[in-house]
Scaffold this active site. Structure first.
Site, PDB file in Angstrom:
ATOM      1  N   CYS A 356       3.792  -2.075  -1.200  1.00  0.00           N
ATOM      2  CA  CYS A 356       3.437  -3.076  -2.318  1.00  0.00           C
ATOM      3  C   CYS A 356       3.865  -1.874  -3.903  1.00  0.00           C
ATOM      4  O   CYS A 356       4.079  -3.149  -5.261  1.00  0.00           O
ATOM      5  CB  CYS A 356       1.693  -3.426  -2.462  1.00  0.00           C
ATOM      6  SG  CYS A 356       0.918  -4.073  -0.918  1.00  0.00           S
TER       7      CYS A 356
HETATM    8  O1  KQY Z   1       0.484  -6.364  -3.293  1.00  0.00           O
HETATM    9  C1  KQY Z   1      -0.730  -5.861  -3.565  1.00  0.00           C
HETATM   10  N1  KQY Z   1      -1.007  -5.461  -2.715  1.00  0.00           N
HETATM   11  C2  KQY Z   1      -0.922  -5.523  -5.733  1.00  0.00           C
HETATM   12  C3  KQY Z   1      -2.572  -5.219  -4.965  1.00  0.00           C
HETATM   13  C4  KQY Z   1      -3.091  -5.846  -6.431  1.00  0.00           C
HETATM   14  C5  KQY Z   1      -4.605  -5.459  -6.896  1.00  0.00           C
HETATM   15  C6  KQY Z   1      -5.074  -5.191  -8.163  1.00  0.00           C
HETATM   16  N2  KQY Z   1      -5.613  -4.411  -8.224  1.00  0.00           N
END
Ligand code: KQY
Length: 363
Positions: A356
């Site tokens: 991510c």
């Molecule tokens: O891609 C992802 N797992 C991003 C999650 C964002 C969370 C914001 N607190």
């Protein structure tokens, strides 16, 4: 940099798989107080370790605010490029461009509309306008033309491709009310086919239990090579994750890819469930008068959230007995890459993991 109103498929561009060659990788430095505990110091150390691992393999660019520039520069290896850019948080996979390539080796970006994983419906912060400009700014830095796809809400973590005509997504995410509620499933599928230039979309139902992105595919399942996937798995039938992973397994077992091949599914065990502690919660600021994390909340931990670099695979570790087993599986599946496992509990607290926070640029 030109902004293109045409469509990648018509222009002969396709999204390559992550295991194809990269020229570099983008990351964003964490500092948001309602995402990262205690001023993000522990998260910064983990982000720096991820950058250090990837830079052995390809050029890493870290995007960082003016305020954090000196800290990031000090904490990162010399050959990581540190570039000042305004962002709302630190998820390069999701707000960065999706890159596409053609047969002549030309590279272009796609700029999807980013609305913080669900906009005013169930998004995770507001505003998100700085993040929504990141894809174009990165294409500008890379001197790559960019497709305007701002009429479609999507994040990079919501899609995986095999590079040979197949994409994989989850219904929980792509059909969520906060993304593209006025489009039917088949219109969404057509959009993916046109922009990623794929012929087949495999629709899993779910992702990881309590994944706040509405269950991005990149936390549950990933291609390791054409027609082979890893799937996050638990044998504990009482765990809510069991039914979710089993549903993915059943779908993947009955599907064929764009080239008509059956898929080989490798189960990657999940770590023992990881929960927020009182101390963790005390370190996180509230967002819009609401806590972003509760004591005892289960986090969406998964070893599938790894990044495939040119010469290594950088994977999450949670200081858990399953760390070793998951690493052994990836070592077997990636015989030509070094598998580097890094501690990522603090990245996980932010809501994601190594995949991510990274975005590859194809060669
Ligand atoms: O891609 C992802 N797992 C991003 C999650 C964002 C969370 C914001 N607190």
């Amino acid at each position: 940099m030109k902004i293109l109103e045409s469509i990648p498929r018509e222009d002969g561009f396709r999204m390559p798989a992550e295991y194809e060659r990269h020229s570099g990788c983008y990351m964003i430095w964490p500092e948001r107080a309602d995402s990262w505990q205690f001023g993000g110091i522990a998260a910064k150390k983990e982000f720096a370790q991820v950058a250090r691992a990837i830079q052995t393999s390809e050029q890493v660019t870290m995007l960082v605010s003016e305020k954090e520039y000196d800290t990031a520069r000090r904490m990162l290896p010399d050959n990581v490029r540190v570039v000042e850019m305004s962002t709302d948080d630190a998820w390069a996979r999701d707000c960065g461009p999706t890159f596409v390539v053609n047969d002549k080796g030309e590279v272009r970006g796609i700029d999807w509309y980013f609305n913080a994983w669900g906009g005013l419906e169930d998004g995770l912060y507001f505003p998100w306008d700085k993040d929504n400009k990141v894809a174009r700014k990165v294409c500008d830095l890379e001197q790559r033309d960019v497709y305007n796809a701002r009429h479609f809400v999507l994040e990079g973590g919501a899609i995986h491709v095999d590079g040979e005509g197949t994409a994989m997504v989850t219904e929980a995410c792509l059909l969520s009310k906060g993304r593209n509620p006025d489009m039917t499933k088949s219109e969404i599928e057509d959009m993916l086919k046109e922009y990623l230039n794929v012929d087949k979309v495999i629709w899993l139902k779910n992702g990881i239990y309590l994944d706040e992105t509405n269950e991005h595919v990149d936390n549950i399942c990933a291609f390791v090579r054409p027609s082979e996937v890893v799937l996050a798995w638990t044998d504990d039938e009482k765990d809510p994750q069991y039914a979710m992973s089993k549903s993915c397994y059943d779908i993947l077992s009955s599907e064929i890819d764009a080239k008509g091949r059956k898929l080989t599914i490798h189960k990657l065990p999940l770590p023992t469930p990881i929960h927020m502690t009182k101390k963790d919660c005390e370190g996180i600021a509230w967002c819009d008068d609401e806590p972003t994390r509760e004591v005892g909340e289960r986090l969406a931990a998964s070893y599938v959230n790894f990044y495939i670099a040119n010469t290594c695979v950088v994977m999450p570790g949670f200081d858990d007995p399953m760390d070793e087993k998951a690493k052994e599986i990836l070592i077997r599946l990636f015989p030509n890459r070094e598998v580097i496992q890094l501690p990522t509990r603090n990245i996980l607290i932010g809501g994601g993991n190594i995949h991510c926070i990274t975005q590859q640029v194809p060669e």
